[in-house]
Design a protein around this motif. Structure first.
Motif, PDB file in Angstrom:
ATOM      1  N   SER A  80       0.860  -1.175   0.000  1.00  0.00           N
ATOM      2  CA  SER A  80       0.000   0.000   0.000  1.00  0.00           C
ATOM      3  C   SER A  80       0.903   1.234   0.000  1.00  0.00           C
ATOM      4  CB  SER A  80      -0.943   0.012   1.212  1.00  0.00           C
ATOM      5  OG  SER A  80      -0.203   0.068   2.416  1.00  0.00           O
ATOM      6  N   THR A  81       0.323   2.384  -0.332  1.00  0.00           N
ATOM      7  CA  THR A  81       1.105   3.609  -0.369  1.00  0.00           C
ATOM      8  C   THR A  81       0.208   4.817  -0.138  1.00  0.00           C
ATOM      9  OG1 THR A  81       2.762   4.847  -1.643  1.00  0.00           O
ATOM     10  CG2 THR A  81       0.897   3.967  -2.876  1.00  0.00           C
ATOM     11  N   HIS A  82       0.823   5.933   0.168  1.00  0.00           N
ATOM     12  CA  HIS A  82       0.146   7.225   0.165  1.00  0.00           C
ATOM     13  C   HIS A  82       1.176   8.295  -0.164  1.00  0.00           C
ATOM     14  CE1 HIS A  82       1.498   7.662   4.435  1.00  0.00           C
ATOM     15  NE2 HIS A  82       1.461   8.967   4.149  1.00  0.00           N
ATOM     16  N   ILE A  83       0.688   9.472  -0.572  1.00  0.00           N
ATOM     17  CA  ILE A  83       1.578  10.562  -0.957  1.00  0.00           C
ATOM     18  C   ILE A  83       1.190  11.815  -0.184  1.00  0.00           C
ATOM     19  CG2 ILE A  83       2.484  11.977  -2.826  1.00  0.00           C
ATOM     20  CD1 ILE A  83       1.510   9.838  -4.788  1.00  0.00           C
ATOM     21  N   LEU A  84       2.199  12.446   0.409  1.00  0.00           N
ATOM     22  CA  LEU A  84       2.024  13.739   1.059  1.00  0.00           C
ATOM     23  C   LEU A  84       2.837  14.756   0.275  1.00  0.00           C
ATOM     24  CD1 LEU A  84       0.987  15.476   3.434  1.00  0.00           C
ATOM     25  CD2 LEU A  84       3.126  14.921   4.601  1.00  0.00           C
ATOM     26  N   ASP A  85       2.181  15.817  -0.175  1.00  0.00           N
ATOM     27  CA  ASP A  85       2.868  16.923  -0.840  1.00  0.00           C
ATOM     28  C   ASP A  85       3.396  17.828   0.259  1.00  0.00           C
ATOM     29  OD1 ASP A  85       3.621  19.283  -2.109  1.00  0.00           O
ATOM     30  OD2 ASP A  85       1.969  19.215  -3.551  1.00  0.00           O
ATOM     31  N   THR A  86       4.690  17.729   0.540  1.00  0.00           N
ATOM     32  CA  THR A  86       5.269  18.480   1.655  1.00  0.00           C
ATOM     33  C   THR A  86       5.398  19.974   1.365  1.00  0.00           C
ATOM     34  OG1 THR A  86       7.528  17.973   0.926  1.00  0.00           O
ATOM     35  CG2 THR A  86       6.518  16.482   2.548  1.00  0.00           C
ATOM     36  N   SER A  87       5.238  20.373   0.101  1.00  0.00           N
ATOM     37  CA  SER A  87       5.300  21.805  -0.214  1.00  0.00           C
ATOM     38  C   SER A  87       4.054  22.542   0.258  1.00  0.00           C
ATOM     39  CB  SER A  87       5.509  22.030  -1.711  1.00  0.00           C
ATOM     40  OG  SER A  87       4.378  21.633  -2.458  1.00  0.00           O
ATOM     41  N   ILE A  88       2.957  21.816   0.433  1.00  0.00           N
ATOM     42  CA  ILE A  88       1.718  22.437   0.906  1.00  0.00           C
ATOM     43  C   ILE A  88       1.184  21.784   2.176  1.00  0.00           C
ATOM     44  CG2 ILE A  88       1.025  23.313  -1.352  1.00  0.00           C
ATOM     45  CD1 ILE A  88      -0.884  20.900  -1.592  1.00  0.00           C
ATOM     46  N   GLY A  89       1.855  20.703   2.618  1.00  0.00           N
ATOM     47  CA  GLY A  89       1.441  20.026   3.839  1.00  0.00           C
ATOM     48  C   GLY A  89       0.106  19.331   3.717  1.00  0.00           C
ATOM     49  N   HIS A 126       3.440  -7.219   4.962  1.00  0.00           N
ATOM     50  CA  HIS A 126       2.775  -6.086   4.322  1.00  0.00           C
ATOM     51  C   HIS A 126       3.770  -4.932   4.252  1.00  0.00           C
ATOM     52  CE1 HIS A 126      -0.172  -3.234   2.987  1.00  0.00           C
ATOM     53  NE2 HIS A 126       0.236  -2.400   3.935  1.00  0.00           N
ATOM     54  N   TYR A 127       3.789  -4.235   3.123  1.00  0.00           N
ATOM     55  CA  TYR A 127       4.703  -3.129   2.897  1.00  0.00           C
ATOM     56  C   TYR A 127       3.906  -1.869   2.584  1.00  0.00           C
ATOM     57  CZ  TYR A 127       8.151  -6.782   2.759  1.00  0.00           C
ATOM     58  OH  TYR A 127       8.940  -7.859   3.110  1.00  0.00           O
ATOM     59  N   HIS A 128       3.983  -0.903   3.489  1.00  0.00           N
ATOM     60  CA  HIS A 128       3.376   0.402   3.249  1.00  0.00           C
ATOM     61  C   HIS A 128       4.535   1.341   2.928  1.00  0.00           C
ATOM     62  CE1 HIS A 128       0.446   3.557   3.300  1.00  0.00           C
ATOM     63  NE2 HIS A 128       1.206   4.264   4.120  1.00  0.00           N
ATOM     64  N   VAL A 129       4.527   1.920   1.715  1.00  0.00           N
ATOM     65  CA  VAL A 129       5.644   2.722   1.242  1.00  0.00           C
ATOM     66  C   VAL A 129       5.147   4.125   0.896  1.00  0.00           C
ATOM     67  CG1 VAL A 129       7.537   2.852  -0.426  1.00  0.00           C
ATOM     68  CG2 VAL A 129       6.722   0.617   0.351  1.00  0.00           C
ATOM     69  N   PRO A 130       5.181   5.051   1.870  1.00  0.00           N
ATOM     70  CA  PRO A 130       4.739   6.417   1.623  1.00  0.00           C
ATOM     71  C   PRO A 130       5.765   7.207   0.801  1.00  0.00           C
ATOM     72  CG  PRO A 130       4.592   5.857   3.943  1.00  0.00           C
ATOM     73  CD  PRO A 130       5.421   4.808   3.281  1.00  0.00           C
ATOM     74  N   LEU A 131       5.249   8.136   0.007  1.00  0.00           N
ATOM     75  CA  LEU A 131       6.079   9.055  -0.772  1.00  0.00           C
ATOM     76  C   LEU A 131       5.839  10.461  -0.245  1.00  0.00           C
ATOM     77  CD1 LEU A 131       7.867   9.751  -3.280  1.00  0.00           C
ATOM     78  CD2 LEU A 131       5.735   9.870  -4.596  1.00  0.00           C
ATOM     79  N   LEU A 132       6.912  11.109   0.214  1.00  0.00           N
ATOM     80  CA  LEU A 132       6.866  12.509   0.617  1.00  0.00           C
ATOM     81  C   LEU A 132       7.397  13.292  -0.577  1.00  0.00           C
ATOM     82  CD1 LEU A 132       8.368  12.195   4.207  1.00  0.00           C
ATOM     83  CD2 LEU A 132       5.964  12.089   3.500  1.00  0.00           C
ATOM     84  N   LEU A 133       6.571  14.156  -1.140  1.00  0.00           N
ATOM     85  CA  LEU A 133       6.848  14.751  -2.438  1.00  0.00           C
ATOM     86  C   LEU A 133       6.804  16.269  -2.384  1.00  0.00           C
ATOM     87  CD1 LEU A 133       7.061  14.108  -5.541  1.00  0.00           C
ATOM     88  CD2 LEU A 133       4.554  14.168  -5.570  1.00  0.00           C
ATOM     89  N   PRO A 185       8.083  19.799  -5.255  1.00  0.00           N
ATOM     90  CA  PRO A 185       8.488  20.034  -6.647  1.00  0.00           C
ATOM     91  C   PRO A 185       9.950  19.730  -6.962  1.00  0.00           C
ATOM     92  CG  PRO A 185       7.073  21.804  -5.912  1.00  0.00           C
ATOM     93  CD  PRO A 185       7.388  20.959  -4.697  1.00  0.00           C
ATOM     94  N   PHE A 186      10.836  19.764  -5.954  1.00  0.00           N
ATOM     95  CA  PHE A 186      12.258  19.556  -6.228  1.00  0.00           C
ATOM     96  C   PHE A 186      12.891  18.448  -5.402  1.00  0.00           C
ATOM     97  CE2 PHE A 186      11.289  23.844  -7.581  1.00  0.00           C
ATOM     98  CZ  PHE A 186      11.747  23.781  -8.896  1.00  0.00           C
ATOM     99  N   GLY A 187      12.101  17.577  -4.849  1.00  0.00           N
ATOM    100  CA  GLY A 187      12.666  16.470  -4.089  1.00  0.00           C
ATOM    101  C   GLY A 187      11.586  15.511  -3.637  1.00  0.00           C
ATOM    102  N   TYR A 188      12.026  14.347  -3.213  1.00  0.00           N
ATOM    103  CA  TYR A 188      11.111  13.358  -2.650  1.00  0.00           C
ATOM    104  C   TYR A 188      11.871  12.439  -1.722  1.00  0.00           C
ATOM    105  CZ  TYR A 188      12.851  10.199  -6.339  1.00  0.00           C
ATOM    106  OH  TYR A 188      13.637   9.448  -7.163  1.00  0.00           O
ATOM    107  N   SER A 189      11.125  11.787  -0.862  1.00  0.00           N
ATOM    108  CA  SER A 189      11.677  10.840   0.087  1.00  0.00           C
ATOM    109  C   SER A 189      10.662   9.709   0.255  1.00  0.00           C
ATOM    110  CB  SER A 189      11.926  11.535   1.431  1.00  0.00           C
ATOM    111  OG  SER A 189      12.433  10.629   2.374  1.00  0.00           O
ATOM    112  N   VAL A 190      11.166   8.521   0.513  1.00  0.00           N
ATOM    113  CA  VAL A 190      10.289   7.375   0.761  1.00  0.00           C
ATOM    114  C   VAL A 190      10.815   6.624   1.989  1.00  0.00           C
ATOM    115  CG1 VAL A 190       9.631   7.093  -1.654  1.00  0.00           C
ATOM    116  CG2 VAL A 190      11.565   5.828  -0.773  1.00  0.00           C
ATOM    117  N   TYR A 191       9.948   5.830   2.566  1.00  0.00           N
ATOM    118  CA  TYR A 191      10.346   5.008   3.701  1.00  0.00           C
ATOM    119  C   TYR A 191       9.369   3.855   3.826  1.00  0.00           C
ATOM    120  CZ  TYR A 191       6.632   7.589   6.130  1.00  0.00           C
ATOM    121  OH  TYR A 191       5.435   8.147   6.480  1.00  0.00           O
TER     122      TYR A 191
END
Length: 135
Positions: free
Chosen positions: A10-19, A117-124, A126-132
């Motif tokens: 599973s996954t989810h994405i957080l746009d860290t530029s706007i929180g 089970h693997y939950h892999v969030p993407l922190l996104l 415009p100029f970078g990203y991180s996953v864990y």
């Protein structure tokens, strides 16, 4: 859902530029049995209003590596237009190039073990990203 012979993702994405969660990002799930094997696209989905992708396809038995492909360009093009007033001189609006997205796609590859089970969030942003690996 994982079983003793398969893993689940599973996954989810957080746009860290706007929180805020990133809604409407298309995601494709691919799998393979080992490092030398060909990737098999299993299907995909898109993130909901909470930035979550709850309906990714099940992994086939024997999967040892998984790839999540996030199509971020369309998201940033939409967000760029929506945020133009709020971030009038922000780098995302000045320096993203002709396409409006420095990262038009993000591909995350990771190893899996059957029964996990693997939950892999993407922190996104415009100029970078991180996953864990989440929980």
């Amino acid at each position: 859902m994982s079983t003793e012979t398969t893993a689940s993702v599973s996954t989810h994405i957080l746009d860290t530029s706007i929180g805020r969660p990133a809604e409407g990002v298309a995601i494709t799930l691919s799998a393979r049995s080992g490092a030398g094997d060909e990737w098999k696209a299993l299907g995909g989905s898109a993130t909901d209003a909470d930035g979550r992708c709850k309906d990714l396809p099940a992994l086939p038995e024997g999967t040892s590596q998984v790839r999540l492909d996030f199509e971020t360009e369309a998201y940033f093009l939409t967000k760029k237009n929506q945020q133009a007033e709020a971030q009038q001189d922000a780098p995302a609006n000045r320096d993203s190039g002709a396409t409006g997205a420095f990262f038009p796609e993000v591909a995350i590859t990771f190893a899996v073990t059957p029964g996990e089970h693997y939950h892999v969030p993407l922190l996104l942003n415009p100029f970078g990203y991180s996953v864990y690996r989440g929980s």
